[in-house]
Design an enzyme around this catalytic site. Structure first.
Site, PDB file in Angstrom:
ATOM      1  N   GLU A  97       0.824  -1.205   0.000  1.00 21.30           N
ATOM      2  CA  GLU A  97       0.000   0.000   0.000  1.00 21.30           C
ATOM      3  C   GLU A  97       0.859   1.257   0.000  1.00 21.30           C
ATOM      4  O   GLU A  97       1.993   1.259   0.473  1.00 21.30           O
ATOM      5  CB  GLU A  97      -0.900   0.010   1.239  1.00 21.30           C
ATOM      6  CG  GLU A  97      -1.954  -1.077   1.201  1.00 21.30           C
ATOM      7  CD  GLU A  97      -2.818  -1.142   2.455  1.00 21.30           C
ATOM      8  OE1 GLU A  97      -4.004  -1.440   2.316  1.00 21.30           O
ATOM      9  OE2 GLU A  97      -2.307  -0.909   3.559  1.00 21.30           O
ATOM     10  N   CYS A 110       3.232   8.807   1.144  1.00 17.68           N
ATOM     11  CA  CYS A 110       3.893   7.912   2.094  1.00 17.68           C
ATOM     12  C   CYS A 110       4.178   6.603   1.358  1.00 17.68           C
ATOM     13  O   CYS A 110       3.265   5.866   1.017  1.00 17.68           O
ATOM     14  CB  CYS A 110       2.951   7.714   3.291  1.00 17.68           C
ATOM     15  SG  CYS A 110       3.607   6.633   4.546  1.00 17.68           S
ATOM     16  N   CYS A 117       7.523  -6.424   6.838  1.00 18.42           N
ATOM     17  CA  CYS A 117       8.689  -5.915   7.555  1.00 18.42           C
ATOM     18  C   CYS A 117       9.142  -6.992   8.535  1.00 18.42           C
ATOM     19  O   CYS A 117       8.319  -7.636   9.184  1.00 18.42           O
ATOM     20  CB  CYS A 117       8.341  -4.634   8.316  1.00 18.42           C
ATOM     21  SG  CYS A 117       9.766  -3.930   9.179  1.00 18.42           S
ATOM     22  N   CYS A 121       7.837  -4.739  15.208  1.00 20.80           N
ATOM     23  CA  CYS A 121       7.470  -3.851  16.321  1.00 20.80           C
ATOM     24  C   CYS A 121       6.073  -4.250  16.777  1.00 20.80           C
ATOM     25  O   CYS A 121       5.188  -4.482  15.957  1.00 20.80           O
ATOM     26  CB  CYS A 121       7.504  -2.391  15.874  1.00 20.80           C
ATOM     27  SG  CYS A 121       9.122  -1.910  15.261  1.00 20.80           S
ATOM     28  N   CYS A 124       2.747  -2.428  15.456  1.00 19.96           N
ATOM     29  CA  CYS A 124       2.639  -2.057  14.044  1.00 19.96           C
ATOM     30  C   CYS A 124       2.048  -3.188  13.212  1.00 19.96           C
ATOM     31  O   CYS A 124       2.547  -4.320  13.247  1.00 19.96           O
ATOM     32  CB  CYS A 124       4.034  -1.703  13.523  1.00 19.96           C
ATOM     33  SG  CYS A 124       4.093  -1.439  11.744  1.00 19.96           S
ATOM     34  N   GLY A 164       7.560  -1.391   5.660  1.00 15.46           N
ATOM     35  CA  GLY A 164       8.958  -1.808   5.540  1.00 15.46           C
ATOM     36  C   GLY A 164       9.936  -0.873   6.207  1.00 15.46           C
ATOM     37  O   GLY A 164       9.596   0.245   6.597  1.00 15.46           O
ATOM     38  N   GLU A 165      11.165  -1.367   6.337  1.00 11.53           N
ATOM     39  CA  GLU A 165      12.236  -0.592   6.967  1.00 11.53           C
ATOM     40  C   GLU A 165      13.197  -0.108   5.873  1.00 11.53           C
ATOM     41  O   GLU A 165      13.965  -0.900   5.320  1.00 11.53           O
ATOM     42  CB  GLU A 165      12.959  -1.477   7.999  1.00 11.53           C
ATOM     43  CG  GLU A 165      14.263  -0.938   8.516  1.00 11.53           C
ATOM     44  CD  GLU A 165      14.216   0.511   8.997  1.00 11.53           C
ATOM     45  OE1 GLU A 165      13.324   0.866   9.786  1.00 11.53           O
ATOM     46  OE2 GLU A 165      15.089   1.299   8.554  1.00 11.53           O
ATOM     47  N   SER A 196      12.606   7.479   7.005  1.00  6.92           N
ATOM     48  CA  SER A 196      12.390   7.129   8.411  1.00  6.92           C
ATOM     49  C   SER A 196      13.002   5.762   8.708  1.00  6.92           C
ATOM     50  O   SER A 196      12.823   4.827   7.939  1.00  6.92           O
ATOM     51  CB  SER A 196      10.882   7.083   8.690  1.00  6.92           C
ATOM     52  OG  SER A 196      10.630   6.651  10.008  1.00  6.92           O
ATOM     53  N   SER A 219      12.338   6.470  14.419  1.00 10.23           N
ATOM     54  CA  SER A 219      11.213   5.993  15.228  1.00 10.23           C
ATOM     55  C   SER A 219      11.757   5.571  16.584  1.00 10.23           C
ATOM     56  O   SER A 219      12.337   4.498  16.713  1.00 10.23           O
ATOM     57  CB  SER A 219      10.540   4.808  14.530  1.00 10.23           C
ATOM     58  OG  SER A 219       9.989   5.231  13.314  1.00 10.23           O
ATOM     59  N   LEU A 220      11.570   6.419  17.560  1.00 10.68           N
ATOM     60  CA  LEU A 220      12.184   6.199  18.867  1.00 10.68           C
ATOM     61  C   LEU A 220      11.240   5.409  19.785  1.00 10.68           C
ATOM     62  O   LEU A 220      11.561   4.322  20.237  1.00 10.68           O
ATOM     63  CB  LEU A 220      12.541   7.558  19.483  1.00 10.68           C
ATOM     64  CG  LEU A 220      13.345   7.544  20.755  1.00 10.68           C
ATOM     65  CD1 LEU A 220      14.699   6.901  20.553  1.00 10.68           C
ATOM     66  CD2 LEU A 220      13.515   8.973  21.297  1.00 10.68           C
ATOM     67  N   HIS A 221      10.099   5.980  20.055  1.00  7.30           N
ATOM     68  CA  HIS A 221       8.997   5.306  20.752  1.00  7.30           C
ATOM     69  C   HIS A 221       9.254   4.897  22.198  1.00  7.30           C
ATOM     70  O   HIS A 221       8.367   4.335  22.844  1.00  7.30           O
ATOM     71  CB  HIS A 221       8.512   4.074  19.979  1.00  7.30           C
ATOM     72  CG  HIS A 221       8.155   4.346  18.547  1.00  7.30           C
ATOM     73  ND1 HIS A 221       7.631   5.540  18.112  1.00  7.30           N
ATOM     74  CD2 HIS A 221       8.247   3.568  17.449  1.00  7.30           C
ATOM     75  CE1 HIS A 221       7.423   5.485  16.811  1.00  7.30           C
ATOM     76  NE2 HIS A 221       7.782   4.305  16.386  1.00  7.30           N
ATOM     77  N   ASN A 296      -2.454   4.658  16.637  1.00  9.38           N
ATOM     78  CA  ASN A 296      -3.581   4.324  15.753  1.00  9.38           C
ATOM     79  C   ASN A 296      -3.916   2.862  15.965  1.00  9.38           C
ATOM     80  O   ASN A 296      -3.034   2.008  15.848  1.00  9.38           O
ATOM     81  CB  ASN A 296      -3.189   4.536  14.286  1.00  9.38           C
ATOM     82  CG  ASN A 296      -2.875   5.984  14.005  1.00  9.38           C
ATOM     83  OD1 ASN A 296      -3.657   6.864  14.323  1.00  9.38           O
ATOM     84  ND2 ASN A 296      -1.708   6.238  13.437  1.00  9.38           N
ATOM     85  N   CYS A 338      -0.548   5.898  10.180  1.00  6.17           N
ATOM     86  CA  CYS A 338       0.725   5.250  10.501  1.00  6.17           C
ATOM     87  C   CYS A 338       0.500   3.927  11.193  1.00  6.17           C
ATOM     88  O   CYS A 338      -0.241   3.852  12.168  1.00  6.17           O
ATOM     89  CB  CYS A 338       1.517   6.090  11.495  1.00  6.17           C
ATOM     90  SG  CYS A 338       2.296   7.468  10.769  1.00  6.17           S
TER      91      CYS A 338
END
Ligand code: SAH
Ligand code: SF4
Length: 359
Positions: A97, A110, A117, A121, A124, A164-165, A196, A219-221, A296, A338
C-alpha cells in the site's frame, strides 16, 4: 501480442547511465539514456510510443524489450479527510500500500519500501505481516508516478514511512530518493524528502557520512532501553545508547539539520510524565524535533492515551529545548494512518521476474 507471462524488465528507477547501458546493442547515441529517463520520470510516460523525440524504430524496439509500469492497482480508497490509500499488486502477486495525504499547499506521498517488515514492532500492523521481499527502486518510484496520475495532483513531499524498513533496503531506497529529487527525474525538492528508520544504527552512520540532502526521521517510541526492548525487538541488537550516539553523529555531520524523532504514545507503556522526563534528558543534547503520534488502533492490544494523558505528557515537556508536535491522524476511517498498513498475502501466481538480490 505480449506473452501472458510478461518478462520484459522495467526501465523505471534506473539512472540515465543504467538505461544507456541497456541500449548497448541498439547502436544509439549517448544522449538517449537521458532522453528516455526524462520521459519515464519527469513526463510520467505510460508508453514508449509517446516518446516523440525518439526515432519510431527505436520506440518500437523499446516496446518489444522493456516495459514501464508494473504496479497493478487493486483498490483505491478515499477518506473523509481527503487522504487516499492505494493497494497495488506487484508482478509476483505480492501486495503493498501507499498513502497520499493532501494538506494544502502540500501533497505528501507515504511510500512503502518492502513488502511486510521483518522487525516486528509490537504495535505495528506491517510488522505482523512478516517480511516478504525488498521493493526495487522502480517499484518505489512508480508508487509516486501512479499516485500522481490517479489523484491528478502534483506530489510535493515524500516520506519513506509506509510498509517496511527503508534502511534494510538501503541502496535501492537511496537511488529512489535520488531520482525523486532529481530535477530531470520527479523533481521533488530534496528537503521535502524524508527517510524514516526504526534504528538500524550502522546505516545511520553511513547515511550521515554520505551527506544526503534528504531528511532523517528516527522511530524512537521509548525513552529507555527497557521500554524500547519491550515494544521494538530490534532494540536488543541496536541498543538505545548506540542509537542516540548515531543520531548525535548525524547532526554533527549536518550542521543545519534537525532529526525528527517519532514517538508513538501507547497508554500505560510510554506515556507517563516520568517517560517525558527521560526523553527530555536523552533528546536535549541533539538538534531535533519530537513528533508525538497518538497510537492508531491496529488491533494489537495497545491503546491510545486519552487527551488528558497526552496533555500531561506535553506539560512535562514544556521546558524542552526542541520543538514538540502532536501528529494529527489522517485517513483513520480507511486504515491509512501510521502503522495501519497491512495486506493479506497475494497469491504468488505470476512468478516471471528475476528475484532481487539481497541488500
Ligand atoms: N520502518 C520505518 C518506516 C515506517 S514509518 C520506521 O519504523 O521508522 C511508520 C511510523 O509509524 C513509524 O514511526 C512507526 O513506528 C509508526 N507506527 C507504527 N505503528 C503505529 C501505530 N499503530 N500507530 C501510530 N504509529 C505507528
Ligand atoms: Fe517495521 Fe517500522 Fe512497522 Fe517497526 S514500525 S514493524 S520497523 S514498518
Amino acid at each position: 501480442m505480449k506473452p501472458i507471462c510478461d518478462t520484459r524488465p522495467s526501465l523505471l528507477g534506473q539512472t540515465p547511465e543504467q538505461i544507456q547501458a541497456q541500449l548497448a546493442s541498439f547502436g544509439q547515441p549517448p544522449y538517449r539514456g537521458r532522453q528516455i529517463y526524462k520521459w519515464l520520470h519527469l513526463k510520467n510516460a505510460d508508453s514508449f510510443l509517446e516518446m516523440s523525440d525518439l526515432p519510431l524504430s527505436l520506440r518500437r524496439k523499446l516496446e518489444d524489450h522493456f516495459r514501464i509500469k508494473t504496479l497493478h492497482l487493486v483498490s483505491r480508497e478515499v477518506s473523509r479527510d481527503g487522504t487516499e490509500k492505494y493497494l497495488w499488486e506487484l508482478v509476483d502477486g505480492l501486495r503493498l500500500e501507499s498513502v497520499l495525504i493532501p494538506d494544502p499547499p502540500r501533497v505528501t506521498l507515504c511510500l512503502s519500501t518492502q513488502v511486510g517488515c521483518a522487525l516486528n514492532c509490537r504495535f505495528c500492523a506491517t510488522g505482523r505481516m512478516g517480511f516478504s521481499r525488498n521493493l526495487s527502486t522502480g517499484e518505489m518510484v512508480e508508487q509516486v508516478l501512479q499516485a500522481q496520475r490517479l489523484s491528478g495532483r502534483r506530489i510535493t513531499n515524500i516520506v519513506f514511512m509506509g510498509m517496511g524498513e527503508p534502511f534494510l533496503n538501503y541502496s535501492r531506497v537511496i537511488q529512489a530518493a535520488k531520482i525523486l529529487g532529481d530535477p530531470e527525474g520527479l523533481a521533488v525538492a530534496n528537503k521535502r524528502i524524508t527517510i524514516s528508520t526504526s534504528g538500524i544504527v550502522p546505516k545511520i552512520y553511513q547515511y550521515a557520512d554520505e551527506r544526503h540532502p534528504y531528511g532523517l526521521a528516527i522511530s524512537l517510541h521509548a525513552p529507555n532501553q527497557e521500554v524500547r526492548e519491550r515494544i521494538m525487538p530490534l532494540a536488543e541488537k541496536f541498543p538505545l545508547d548506540q542509537l542516540m550516539a548515531g543520531a548525535a553523529y548525524y547532526v554533527g555531520q549536518h550542521k543545519r539539520r534537525r532529526i525528527t524523532f517519532e514517538y508513538v504514545l501507547l497508554e500505560g507503556i510510554n506515556d507517563e510524565p516520568v517517560h517525558a522526563h527521560q526523553l527530555l534528558r536523552i533528546l536535549s543534547p541533539i538538534r531535533c524535533k519530537l513528533n508525538l503520534i497518538p497510537y492508531n488502533d491496529a488491533g494489537l492490544g495497545f491503546r491510545a492515551p486519552s487527551e488528558t494523558r497526552v496533555q500531561r505528557f506535553l506539560d512535562a515537556l514544556l521546558q524542552a529545548p526542541f520543538t514538540v508536535t502532536v501528529r494529527r491522524n489522517r485517513g483513520n476511517d480507511i486504515s491509512a494512518a501510521c502503522g495501519q498498513l497491512y495486506v493479506k498475502m497475494g497469491k504468488r501466481q505470476r512468478l516471471c521476474l528475476q528475484p532481487l538480490s539481497p541488500e
